[in-house]
Design an enzyme around this catalytic site. Structure first.
Site, mmCIF file in Angstrom:
data_model
loop_
_atom_site.group_PDB
_atom_site.id
_atom_site.type_symbol
_atom_site.label_atom_id
_atom_site.label_comp_id
_atom_site.label_asym_id
_atom_site.label_seq_id
_atom_site.Cartn_x
_atom_site.Cartn_y
_atom_site.Cartn_z
ATOM 1 N N LYS A 135 0.409 7.200 8.663
ATOM 2 C CA LYS A 135 0.001 8.355 9.488
ATOM 3 C C LYS A 135 -0.726 7.815 10.711
ATOM 4 O O LYS A 135 -1.965 7.824 10.742
ATOM 5 C CB LYS A 135 -0.988 9.226 8.708
ATOM 6 N N GLU A 166 0.845 -1.199 0.000
ATOM 7 C CA GLU A 166 0.000 0.000 0.000
ATOM 8 C C GLU A 166 0.881 1.251 0.000
ATOM 9 O O GLU A 166 2.041 1.216 0.416
ATOM 10 C CB GLU A 166 -0.917 -0.072 1.239
ATOM 11 N N ASP A 220 -1.582 10.919 -4.999
ATOM 12 C CA ASP A 220 -2.150 11.990 -5.808
ATOM 13 C C ASP A 220 -2.922 13.021 -4.996
ATOM 14 O O ASP A 220 -3.359 12.768 -3.882
ATOM 15 C CB ASP A 220 -3.128 11.401 -6.826
ATOM 16 N N ARG A 268 1.206 12.267 -9.005
ATOM 17 C CA ARG A 268 1.668 10.905 -8.715
ATOM 18 C C ARG A 268 3.097 10.686 -9.193
ATOM 19 O O ARG A 268 3.846 9.890 -8.640
ATOM 20 C CB ARG A 268 0.783 9.865 -9.426
ATOM 21 N N ASP A 277 -3.895 5.720 6.453
ATOM 22 C CA ASP A 277 -4.374 6.948 7.067
ATOM 23 C C ASP A 277 -5.369 6.539 8.164
ATOM 24 O O ASP A 277 -4.964 6.182 9.257
ATOM 25 C CB ASP A 277 -5.000 7.774 5.937
ATOM 26 N N SER A 278 -6.653 6.510 7.875
ATOM 27 C CA SER A 278 -7.642 6.059 8.870
ATOM 28 C C SER A 278 -7.543 4.552 9.110
ATOM 29 O O SER A 278 -7.916 4.052 10.160
ATOM 30 C CB SER A 278 -9.056 6.399 8.399
ATOM 31 N N GLY A 279 -7.056 3.815 8.088
ATOM 32 C CA GLY A 279 -7.012 2.359 8.172
ATOM 33 C C GLY A 279 -8.275 1.700 7.640
ATOM 34 O O GLY A 279 -8.372 0.474 7.573
HETATM 35 P P1 IMP Z 1 -7.494 5.193 4.653
HETATM 36 O O1 IMP Z 1 -8.615 4.275 4.276
HETATM 37 O O2 IMP Z 1 -7.996 6.429 5.348
HETATM 38 O O3 IMP Z 1 -6.391 4.503 5.425
HETATM 39 O O4 IMP Z 1 -6.920 5.800 3.332
HETATM 40 C C1 IMP Z 1 -6.043 5.140 2.565
HETATM 41 C C2 IMP Z 1 -5.987 5.700 1.171
HETATM 42 O O5 IMP Z 1 -6.287 7.094 1.143
HETATM 43 C C3 IMP Z 1 -4.592 5.588 0.638
HETATM 44 O O6 IMP Z 1 -4.427 4.352 -0.021
HETATM 45 C C4 IMP Z 1 -4.494 6.774 -0.281
HETATM 46 O O7 IMP Z 1 -4.961 6.421 -1.560
HETATM 47 C C5 IMP Z 1 -5.408 7.802 0.317
HETATM 48 N N1 IMP Z 1 -4.662 8.789 1.134
HETATM 49 C C6 IMP Z 1 -4.604 8.861 2.481
HETATM 50 N N2 IMP Z 1 -3.822 9.860 2.897
HETATM 51 C C7 IMP Z 1 -3.343 10.450 1.772
HETATM 52 C C8 IMP Z 1 -2.426 11.558 1.539
HETATM 53 O O8 IMP Z 1 -1.879 12.209 2.438
HETATM 54 N N3 IMP Z 1 -2.171 11.834 0.231
HETATM 55 C C9 IMP Z 1 -2.729 11.149 -0.815
HETATM 56 N N4 IMP Z 1 -3.563 10.104 -0.634
HETATM 57 C C10 IMP Z 1 -3.881 9.759 0.655
HETATM 58 MG MG MG Z 2 -4.362 3.940 -2.050
#
Ligand code: IMP
Ligand code: MG
Length: 176
Positions: free
Chosen positions: A129, A97, A157, A163, A101-103
């Site tokens: 993060k 991956e 992106d 990207r 971020d949130s997971g």
């Molecule tokens: P999650 O589900 O919140 O963990 O988000 C994961 C996905 O969100 C990643 O695979 C990214 O595609 C996108 N994402 C999260 N944070 C960022 C960021 O800071 N920049 C760009 N894409 C992000």
């Molecule tokens: Mg992604």
């Protein structure tokens, strides 16, 4: 809005870290074939750079999910856009991956993949993060921990752009 980018992690540092990860993963999977699953599109640069440096046999597949709109915050809703080409039953899977971020995306995805009975499943992410975590996700191989800022480049992106930057940058938005 005016977009400016500052460098957070330069290209040499990113590639040095990817080399370390590839060495560590190759050692851990000695004698096995690793089945790398890249999550489109953000992980494409990372998955290629990592695969090139592996010293064990590698097979690759890709899938695409979305958890984001065009903005900078996760919606928490995960949609499967493109599934894998091949079954993963009995394979040693490494999910690759770009960022956690949130997971939300990964916790959905890992559950989905585990139900397909791989021999093993591990996770590597280039960026993490941890401050923003809503769902617990165990990261086996982490590239860099970063603060809660919106980053771009090396596959990541902002509205599908940036990207191709060869480094990790922070995106700053300001009124013109
Ligand atoms: P999650 O589900 O919140 O963990 O988000 C994961 C996905 O969100 C990643 O695979 C990214 O595609 C996108 N994402 C999260 N944070 C960022 C960021 O800071 N920049 C760009 N894409 C992000
Ligand atoms: Mg992604």
């Amino acid at each position: 809005m005016k977009e400016t980018v500052s460098i957070l992690i330069p290209q040499e540092k990113v590639e040095e870290r990817i080399q370390q990860l590839a060495d560590e993963i190759s050692r851990d999977y000695a004698g096995k074939t690793i089945h790398m699953i890249g999550i489109l599109k953000g992980s494409v640069f990372f998955v290629c750079e990592l695969a090139k440096r592996m010293t064990i046999p590698v097979t690759m597949d890709f899938m695409s999910v979305s958890s984001y709109g065009s903005g900078t915050r996760s919606t928490g809703v995960v949609k499967l856009i493109k599934d894998l080409d091949d079954p993963i039953e009995g394979k040693d899977v490494l999910v690759v991956e770009d960022i956690i971020d949130s997971g939300n995306t990964l916790s959905y995805l890992l559950e989905n993949l585990k139900s397909r009975k791989p021999a093993s499943i591990k996770l590597t992410t280039l960026l993490d993060k941890p401050e923003r975590r809503e769902k617990d996700v165990y990261v086996d191989y982490q590239g860099f921990q970063i603060p809660d800022e919106f980053v771009i480049g090396y596959g990541l992106d902002y509205d599908q752009r940036y990207r191709n930057l060869p480094y990790i940058g922070v995106m700053h938005l300001s009124e013109e």
